[in-house]
Design a protein around this motif. Structure first.
Motif, short mmCIF file in Angstrom:
data_model
loop_
_atom_site.label_atom_id
_atom_site.label_comp_id
_atom_site.label_asym_id
_atom_site.label_seq_id
_atom_site.Cartn_x
_atom_site.Cartn_y
_atom_site.Cartn_z
N LEU A 45 -0.74 -14.71 3.01
CA LEU A 45 -0.96 -15.69 1.96
C LEU A 45 -1.40 -17.02 2.55
O LEU A 45 -0.99 -17.39 3.66
CB LEU A 45 0.32 -15.91 1.15
N LYS A 46 -2.22 -17.74 1.81
CA LYS A 46 -2.64 -19.11 2.11
C LYS A 46 -3.39 -19.30 3.43
O LYS A 46 -3.13 -20.26 4.14
CB LYS A 46 -1.44 -20.06 2.08
N ALA A 70 -8.23 -24.07 -0.95
CA ALA A 70 -8.26 -23.24 -2.15
C ALA A 70 -6.96 -23.39 -2.95
O ALA A 70 -5.92 -23.70 -2.38
CB ALA A 70 -8.48 -21.78 -1.78
N ASP A 71 -7.04 -23.13 -4.26
CA ASP A 71 -5.82 -23.13 -5.08
C ASP A 71 -4.96 -21.91 -4.75
O ASP A 71 -3.75 -21.95 -4.88
CB ASP A 71 -6.20 -23.13 -6.56
N GLY A 72 -5.60 -20.84 -4.35
CA GLY A 72 -4.91 -19.64 -3.91
C GLY A 72 -5.81 -18.90 -2.93
O GLY A 72 -7.04 -18.96 -3.04
N ARG A 129 -5.60 -13.23 2.93
CA ARG A 129 -6.34 -12.42 3.91
C ARG A 129 -5.77 -11.03 3.79
O ARG A 129 -4.56 -10.83 3.83
CB ARG A 129 -6.15 -12.95 5.33
N PHE A 130 -6.67 -10.05 3.63
CA PHE A 130 -6.23 -8.66 3.50
C PHE A 130 -6.97 -7.83 4.52
O PHE A 130 -8.17 -7.98 4.70
CB PHE A 130 -6.52 -8.13 2.08
N GLN A 131 -6.22 -6.94 5.17
CA GLN A 131 -6.79 -6.13 6.24
C GLN A 131 -6.35 -4.68 6.10
O GLN A 131 -5.18 -4.40 5.87
CB GLN A 131 -6.31 -6.70 7.58
N PHE A 132 -7.33 -3.77 6.17
CA PHE A 132 -7.10 -2.32 6.32
C PHE A 132 -7.63 -2.00 7.71
O PHE A 132 -8.84 -2.01 7.92
CB PHE A 132 -7.95 -1.50 5.34
N GLY A 133 -6.78 -1.72 8.69
CA GLY A 133 -7.28 -1.41 10.03
C GLY A 133 -8.17 -2.52 10.54
O GLY A 133 -7.77 -3.68 10.57
N SER A 134 -9.42 -2.20 10.88
CA SER A 134 -10.35 -3.21 11.41
C SER A 134 -11.11 -3.94 10.30
O SER A 134 -11.84 -4.88 10.59
CB SER A 134 -11.34 -2.56 12.37
N THR A 135 -10.95 -3.54 9.05
CA THR A 135 -11.61 -4.23 7.94
C THR A 135 -10.78 -5.45 7.56
O THR A 135 -9.58 -5.35 7.37
CB THR A 135 -11.74 -3.30 6.72
N VAL A 164 -4.36 -10.83 -4.93
CA VAL A 164 -3.29 -11.60 -4.28
C VAL A 164 -3.62 -13.09 -4.31
O VAL A 164 -2.75 -13.93 -4.54
CB VAL A 164 -3.05 -11.11 -2.84
N GLY A 165 -4.90 -13.44 -4.14
CA GLY A 165 -5.31 -14.84 -4.24
C GLY A 165 -5.06 -15.42 -5.62
O GLY A 165 -4.62 -16.58 -5.75
N LEU A 166 -5.31 -14.64 -6.68
CA LEU A 166 -5.03 -15.11 -8.04
C LEU A 166 -3.54 -15.35 -8.23
O LEU A 166 -3.12 -16.36 -8.83
CB LEU A 166 -5.51 -14.07 -9.06
N VAL A 167 -2.72 -14.44 -7.74
CA VAL A 167 -1.26 -14.60 -7.84
C VAL A 167 -0.84 -15.87 -7.10
O VAL A 167 -0.06 -16.69 -7.62
CB VAL A 167 -0.52 -13.36 -7.28
N GLU A 168 -1.36 -16.05 -5.91
CA GLU A 168 -0.99 -17.20 -5.09
C GLU A 168 -1.44 -18.52 -5.75
O GLU A 168 -0.79 -19.54 -5.61
CB GLU A 168 -1.62 -17.04 -3.70
#
Length: 178
Positions: free
Chosen positions: A20-21, A26-28, A31-37, A124-128
Motif C-alpha cells: 500500500l501507498k 496519489a489519494d490511493g 503495488r501488486f506483483q505476481f512473480g516477476s510481473t 486496492v488503490g481505490l480502497v486505499e
C-alpha cells in the motif's frame, strides 16, 4: 500438464506481493506483483469533474495504462477499457456525482498476467483512497495451453505459447464474474 517450468502445478499462482501507498502524491496507490510481473496503481479523486461530466448523476472513472518507456498501443487501450468497466461495477458512483476518479496503472515489469495484476492493484488503490465500493474483486489470468489444459496465472512464456489467455475478475460479494 503435471508441473510447469517453474515447478508450479496448473492450479498454483506465483508468489503475490501487495504494497500500500507506494506513491506519495496519489489519494490511493498500490503495488501488486505476481512473480516477476509488477504494476503500480495510482488513484486520484474523487475530485470535482470537468464541465463535460456535469450532466451525469454518477462519478466518472477514467483509466490510463502506461508501459513506461515502451509505446502504448491497442493492448493498452483494451486494458484501460476492461479495467474501467470492472471498476464501474464496483464503485458506488452515485455517492460522488459530478466527480472524477482517475486511475493510472503503470506496468513496471511484464512477466505475464499483467491485466490481472493491474486490476488487483487498481481495486486496492481505490480502497486505499477511501473510495466507496459495493464490493471488492480479485482477478487472475487463465491460459488455455496447446495440449488442451488450463493454467492459472501464466507467465509471459506460457502466455506466448497459449491458444488463448482470459483474465477473470470475481466480485467478492456474490462471486459474479465481472
Amino acid at each position: 500438464m503435471a508441473t510447469r517450468k517453474d515447478g508450479r502445478t496448473a492450479e498454483q499462482l506465483r508468489a503475490m506481493i501487495c504494497e500500500l501507498k507506494p506513491l506519495n502524491q496519489a489519494d490511493g496507490s498500490a503495488r501488486f506483483q505476481f512473480g516477476s510481473t509488477q504494476v503500480i496503481s495510482g488513484v486520484f479523486g474523487p475530485r470535482e469533474g470537468r464541465a463535460s461530466n456535469r450532466d451525469s448523476d454518477e462519478s466518472t472513472i477514467t483509466v490510463t495504462w502506461n508501459r513506461g518507456a515502451r509505446m502504448s498501443g491497442p493492448r493498452e487501450k483494451e486494458y484501460e477499457g476492461i479495467i474501467r468497466k470492472t471498476l464501474e461495477a464496483l464503485v458506488v458512483r452515485a455517492q460522488d456525482p459530478l466527480c472524477v476518479i482517475d486511475v493510472t496503472v503503470q506496468e513496471m515489469l511484464e512477466g505475464g498476467s499483467s491485466l490481472a495484476a493491474g486490476l488487483n492493484a487498481a481495486v486496492v488503490g481505490l480502497v486505499e483512497a477511501g473510495v466507496a465500493l459495493h464490493s471488492l474483486c480479485a482477478a487472475v489470468a487463465v491460459a488455455l495451453l496447446p495440449d488442451g489444459s488450463a493454467a492459472l496465472d501464466p507467465d509471459s512464456e506460457e502466455e506466448a505459447g497459449a491458444e488463448a489467455v482470459v483474465t477473470v475478475a470475481v466480485r467478492a460479494s456474490d462471486n459474479a464474474i465481472l
